[in-house]
Design an enzyme around this catalytic site. Sequence first.
Site, mmCIF file in Angstrom:
data_model
loop_
_atom_site.group_PDB
_atom_site.id
_atom_site.type_symbol
_atom_site.label_atom_id
_atom_site.label_comp_id
_atom_site.label_asym_id
_atom_site.label_seq_id
_atom_site.Cartn_x
_atom_site.Cartn_y
_atom_site.Cartn_z
ATOM 1 N N GLU A 36 3.518 -5.985 1.285
ATOM 2 C CA GLU A 36 3.318 -4.891 -0.227
ATOM 3 C C GLU A 36 2.944 -7.158 -0.779
ATOM 4 O OE1 GLU A 36 6.136 -2.979 -2.344
ATOM 5 O OE2 GLU A 36 5.689 -1.246 -0.875
ATOM 6 N N GLU A 41 11.176 -8.069 -6.627
ATOM 7 C CA GLU A 41 11.747 -7.284 -5.507
ATOM 8 C C GLU A 41 10.154 -6.411 -4.677
ATOM 9 O OE1 GLU A 41 13.408 -3.131 -6.765
ATOM 10 O OE2 GLU A 41 13.277 -3.656 -8.895
#
Length: 767
Positions: A512, A503
């Site tokens: 990210e 995730e």
Amino acid sequence: MASITGSSAAFSAAEPPTILYIGQHETQRTEPVTANLLRRAQSVGYDILTAPITTSIFQSRVLALLQGHVEVLDSAPAADSVAFPIISPLTPEDSDLVPEDSNSSLIAVTSPWIDIGSNDPLIAHISEQVFSLEVAYAAFCGISNILVHGPVNAQGTVRFARAVLEALGLGPYVQLHILMPMTGELEQDISADGTHLAELARLKYCPEDDVDDEAEPELCGSWETWSTIRTMCLYSTKLSVALEVPRIMPTLNLQSRWYSEPVRLLMLPRTTFLRNGKGFPVLTKQHQQFLTLLLRLRFPPWALLGDVGQIPSGEADDAEPTPAEAMTAALEPPEDTTKHLQYLRHLQQSQPSRPPIERFGQGYQDYVQSPLQPLTDNLESITYEVFEKDPVKYEWYERAVALALEDLRTKLGDGKDIVVAVAGAGRGPLVTRILQASRKTGVSVKAYAVEKNPNAHVLLQRRNAIDPLWAGQVTVVKSDMRTWLGPATTDGEVGKVDILVSELLGSFADNELSPECLDGVQHVLHPDHGINIPQSYSAHLTPLATPRLHSDLLSRTSSDISMSVSEKWELPYVVMLHQYDYLSTILATPEETRTPDVQQAWAFSHPASPSLLAHARARAGGTMDAGNPMGGDGTNEHNARSCTLRFACTDRGVCHGLAGYFETVLYSSPNTRTDHRPQTVELSTNPVTMADKSKDMISWFPIFFPLKTPMYVPDGAEMEVSMWRQTDDRKVWYEWLIEVYVQIAGGKRMKVSMSDLHSSRRNGCLM
């Protein structure tokens, strides 16, 4: 990874109360606004009163001074040799206001009969003096909220804005609210207050075209006037709109444009209301929907009821009425002057429930935060905890894992345990979902939890020991996923992972560093049948008008965001977008909801091509001479991206930046199923597709790419957005630029403006 940090643990999914402060406004008050009048108003349910700063005596004095000066001009041989008149300071007869503690519940109103933007320099000079005297005196009396009527005509907007900018400095706590109509002209006739200075402008300063201008006002003309004022005042947080709502609501496009502005006061004149069958004042459905939107803002506006009736006296008449008075009272009972107030209180109490994302993020609307960097930073437990409150994301992950387990069982047979690893396990919510999917499908798994955060690693070990679902069957690995060798087999060899779950997605999908992380861990994935969850993800964007965010960034100092003042415009921010307007929408009928034009910028898929990764390793090993133009040897150049997108803008506006979203396919099964379950499990924060793919998901807020200088966009213009995802093998950053074009004769495109090239290179995501 979600986007709320630190104090976000205080968030609650409980329904927040609807706050609505209601005030009473009269264009011609017949009694001074005193503490007694305020008490009477509050006793019937009002929170606020408006109060004129000066009296009719002051108006008469100013008119007499002006008339005297005009007579001097008429008799002077050269008008230029006569100095402008100076208004003497206020006297006790000029104002009923005095400093009192109750003044905090008052909104002072500047004289509506002045014309600050007049073409006549004499009228403008007199008006500016009146305006400055009134604002300064109201500030002295402790009244911080001041209502100012907008420009008399659009031609004087610049002069008006300059005077407003000066007035903002007349008191440290002065808040100016500019009264503007949503479209056209104000419903309340300010000329009813007596002589307006605009009527006294000398003919030589009144262009013939404007003497009897009956042309239909431009739909966006009032908004454009406000936009000019706000821009000249440098998006001051001390300046806002007092928006007058008309009887007939304008188009959804214009409603949305005003919604994005800092509306602090909502003026509702008597003429805005309709009468229902019983004679009570009501608002149309369109009015109610607009009010509901405003009441959901982080700082909802105050409502002002204009000319709906005087404040009841509150005094009982003990005198015995005459027979004639009694008969008149029976035939014509006194009108209840609080019906409009009662109706608004009813609307306040009957507001619809807020969506889960708004309840979850209450208090954080339009609050900009720097994106998380979980690859370089070790997150706190409280941050993980907030992410785990999402009611949708982990349920969808479980569905995706269940589908993948069933497909692998079909492919590999029942006799083999499926090896499932969570790369970046955090506190273990995905591990729990994998074990639940295993139990529901009956497919046996060997679970691995890989986590680099040493603090989270401690919690994972404890959970493996005490959680009855985990029951010690999870192998917890303390490692950066990119350096993990893979699961150990019974014979001491290193095996492969059948399903790799992560995730790592950010608000823009890849911000990210999910591509870099999953490339780095792909060596543990089985080369023939290994499955990545997610399998793919894409970044999407659209241009926004968001004065709220621009004003917020302008007011932030370098210490607020740990960077220089100039660098704050070069960084994308995670933000719960709330008070904004889409500049480009897909055509729809006026009755339909506006649909933004959100376009895909780029995409990634996993597992990556083995040949692509082999090529990257070869470059890293120095066996290839070609380097990366951005720096480094080009190891990560395959994860660079770029796009050029075009957005059609029907109505004029101001662009303050780009909103970014993502979509992801967690898993898409190649097998046909007979149980009617979806074969593809997806998540989305894209406002166009989110309701269909992952409604009520709260884990991710959008990302916002700001513009240092807002860009004006004309009617019918086209915005061309260029964006890059760059890398130098040590970090990843974004660059963005916007150009605005219009069509000219012959079908040619002409560029009318271009933004700076913004780059987050100095504050990129470290690999």
